[in-house]
Design a protein around this motif. Structure first.
Motif, short mmCIF file in Angstrom:
data_model
loop_
_atom_site.label_atom_id
_atom_site.label_comp_id
_atom_site.label_asym_id
_atom_site.label_seq_id
_atom_site.Cartn_x
_atom_site.Cartn_y
_atom_site.Cartn_z
N SER A 142 -4.68 -5.58 4.40
CA SER A 142 -4.70 -4.23 4.96
C SER A 142 -3.42 -3.92 5.73
O SER A 142 -3.12 -4.56 6.73
N SER A 143 -2.69 -2.91 5.27
CA SER A 143 -1.45 -2.57 5.97
C SER A 143 -1.73 -2.07 7.38
O SER A 143 -0.91 -2.22 8.29
N PRO A 147 0.36 -4.31 12.05
CA PRO A 147 0.99 -4.21 13.37
C PRO A 147 0.35 -5.13 14.42
O PRO A 147 1.05 -5.77 15.19
N ALA A 148 -0.98 -5.20 14.43
CA ALA A 148 -1.65 -6.08 15.40
C ALA A 148 -1.32 -7.54 15.11
O ALA A 148 -1.11 -8.34 16.04
N LEU A 149 -1.24 -7.89 13.83
CA LEU A 149 -0.89 -9.27 13.44
C LEU A 149 0.52 -9.60 13.94
O LEU A 149 0.74 -10.64 14.58
N ASN A 165 2.24 -8.50 3.22
CA ASN A 165 1.17 -7.52 3.02
C ASN A 165 0.79 -7.61 1.54
O ASN A 165 1.51 -7.14 0.66
N LEU A 166 -0.33 -8.29 1.28
CA LEU A 166 -0.69 -8.65 -0.10
C LEU A 166 -2.20 -8.88 -0.18
O LEU A 166 -2.80 -9.41 0.76
N ASP A 167 -2.79 -8.53 -1.29
CA ASP A 167 -4.18 -8.88 -1.53
C ASP A 167 -4.23 -10.38 -1.88
O ASP A 167 -3.57 -10.81 -2.83
N SER A 168 -5.01 -11.14 -1.13
CA SER A 168 -5.00 -12.60 -1.31
C SER A 168 -5.45 -13.06 -2.69
O SER A 168 -5.14 -14.19 -3.09
N PHE B 70 3.21 -5.85 -3.10
CA PHE B 70 3.30 -6.58 -1.84
C PHE B 70 4.59 -6.24 -1.10
O PHE B 70 5.50 -5.64 -1.69
N SER B 71 4.63 -6.62 0.16
CA SER B 71 5.88 -6.47 0.91
C SER B 71 5.99 -7.60 1.91
O SER B 71 4.98 -8.14 2.36
N ILE B 72 7.23 -7.98 2.20
CA ILE B 72 7.46 -8.93 3.29
C ILE B 72 7.48 -8.10 4.58
O ILE B 72 8.23 -7.14 4.69
#
Lengths: 308, 182
Positions: A142-143, A147-149, A165-168, B70-72
């Motif tokens: 979840s994008s 920020p919290a991460l 930021n990726l679906d596992s 995806f993005s870094i």
């Protein structure tokens, strides 16, 4: 009909899995207000130093023997506005959150994947065990939760992490073999204390099958990327066996020649093999942990899977 | 832009010089012998300090998955960011740099609270004056609490007989802007 906001559907299920007496204890403890519990960040401080600094500002604590936790018994002002919190000297969390990352036991040269990383408290515990060395690949689908991460990892002084930021479920496509994987899987959350759980409604029961499928896919994808002799810690904050014991039972059946369960290295909770299910559970499940809600702990399940 | 790119020589020099000046040492030069600086895709041209072996990992990631999927979002240690081709130090660098700095000022409890609420600090005590008397105006320094907690960065300013620390960035940002600043 419900007992103080806990739907009867859940109560009847828990009675069948854990017995009447344990279910009464679950209900009692889910309803308790959770005190604020802080845990020192070993990258930045230690318990005596942290206590000294916070007590000099009027805070009072009661020590918990497990996991260096401290219950905040008196707060002269909000503890999150202290320089000690803002500089990452401690985190605020349920003690149950500590068990999965501490069970993984990565070393300072490990490559570790945290597949559902936000808000980052478990990731920071991995970094503490690794002395901020090695590499953590923290994956968050979840994008909105990124920020919290980021903020938590930066505040806690974590320096060894790459956030994706990726679906596992796409993790295998990255073609990275890792030494350890933390999979704190998305779940129904039925083990969470009621003060922080807005989801405990009868309809959640309908989601369990869907969530179990999702969890199954995540373990399978994660397993592909684990090196031989590597370990995967699977956990959920759910009291439903379909998201815990049965998930691992099914995985053992599918991968019987390539997986061995390791014991959780903490004397806490009960064995997952004590859970009553429709059919007898694999004897290896004695090594898993079913934690019931109590002071400082949400209800959850955890298992360590080692790849042969 | 690719998912990441290495900093140009000029950009690297700027980061190195800025941080060495803040630290009052050549610590950043030494660090850069073993590590390297990259930008990852983002609006603010964030600068990250990574291991040399990370580059091959990022290149592999770029080649394995379509960019849309995806993005870094972060890579090891963010040091700051470029705005209008000027490098600005970020709060994220504090953990790495605070043990290395020689240019520092310690604040008492009252001023610590003011500073982490984002306020400037007036240099109105002998103790504060003594700590910065050897430093020139416009110098960026690291700010600590009196029990040695790194609080952020400030710049020294003076006008006529008054001097103050202008708050550049402080750890209160984690409370004030967790969702927007990171």
């Amino acid at each position: 009909m419900s007992q103080n906001n806990i739907p009867m559907e859940f109560i009847e299920r828990w009675k069948s899995f854990y017995g009447k007496s344990q279910t009464e204890s679950i209900i009692h403890n889910l309803r308790q207000n959770e005190p604020r519990i802080i845990v020192p960040n070993l990258l930045k401080t230690n318990i005596p130093n942290l206590v000294l600094q916070l007590e000099s500002n009027g805070f009072k604590f009661k020590k918990i023997n497990e996991f260096n936790g401290l219950i905040v018994t008196f707060e002269p002002f909000n503890i999150v506005s202290t320089p000690e919190y803002l500089s990452g000297m401690f985190s605020i969390q349920a003690l149950s959150s500590l068990i999965p990352p501490l069970s993984l036991q990565p070393s300072s040269n490990s490559i570790v994947a945290d597949l559902t990383a936000s808000p980052g408290i478990k990731t920071s515990l991995l970094a503490q065990q690794m002395n901020n060395r090695g590499t953590i690949i923290a994956i968050e689908k979840s994008s909105k939760r990124i920020p919290a991460l980021k903020a938590n990892l930066i505040r806690m002084g974590v320096l060894n992490t790459i956030i994706l930021n990726l679906d596992s479920v796409l993790f295998p496509k990255l073609d990275i073999q890792v030494d350890h994987i933390l999979l704190d899987a998305p779940c129904s959350g039925t083990g969470l204390k009621l003060t922080k759980n807005k989801r405990l409604r009868p309809r959640i029961l309908n989601d369990i099958f869907r969530l179990a499928k999702q969890q199954e896919a995540l373990i399978e994808k994660a397993w592909e990327q684990l090196k031989p002799n590597g370990t995967l810690v699977y956990s959920t904050c759910s009291l439903e066996p379909e998201e815990g014991e049965v998930q691992i039972e099914n995985f053992l059946e599918l991968h019987k020649n390539e997986v061995v369960l390791l014991s959780i290295p903490f004397d806490i909770g009960s064995s997952g093999s004590n859970t009553n299910w429709k059919t007898p559970l694999n004897t290896q499940l004695v090594k898993t942990k079913r934690i019931f809600p109590k002071l400082g702990y949400d209800g959850f399940f955890t298992a360590i899977l080692k790849k042969r | 832009m690719k998912l990441f790119k290495q900093l140009t020589k000029d950009e690297t020099n700027q980061v190195e010089t800025t941080i060495n000046q803040i630290l009052d040492s050549d610590a950043m030069t030494i660090i850069l012998k073993r590590k390297m600086l990259i930008k990852i895709k983002g609006d603010r041209n964030d600068v990250y300090l990574v291991l040399k072996e990370d580059i091959s990992l990022f290149e592999r990631l770029s080649s394995k998955l379509p960019e849309k999927s995806f993005s870094i979002e972060h890579a090891r240690i963010k040091l700051g960011f470029f705005i209008h081709e000027k490098f600005l130090i970020g709060i994220e660098s504090l953990t790495l740099l605070s043990p290395l700095t020689r240019k520092r000022i310690s604040l008492d409890t009252k001023n610590t609270q003011k500073f982490i609420y984002g306020k400037d600090i007036v240099i109105n005590t002998i103790s504060l004056q003594k700590q910065i008397e050897h430093l020139e105006e416009n110098t960026t320094i690291m700010v600590f609490s009196d029990n040695n907690i790194p609080l952020g960065y400030a710049k020294i300013f003076s006008k006529e007989k008054n001097a103050w620390l202008q708050n550049l960035v402080d750890i209160g940002i984690f409370l004030r802007s967790e969702k927007s600043a990171f």
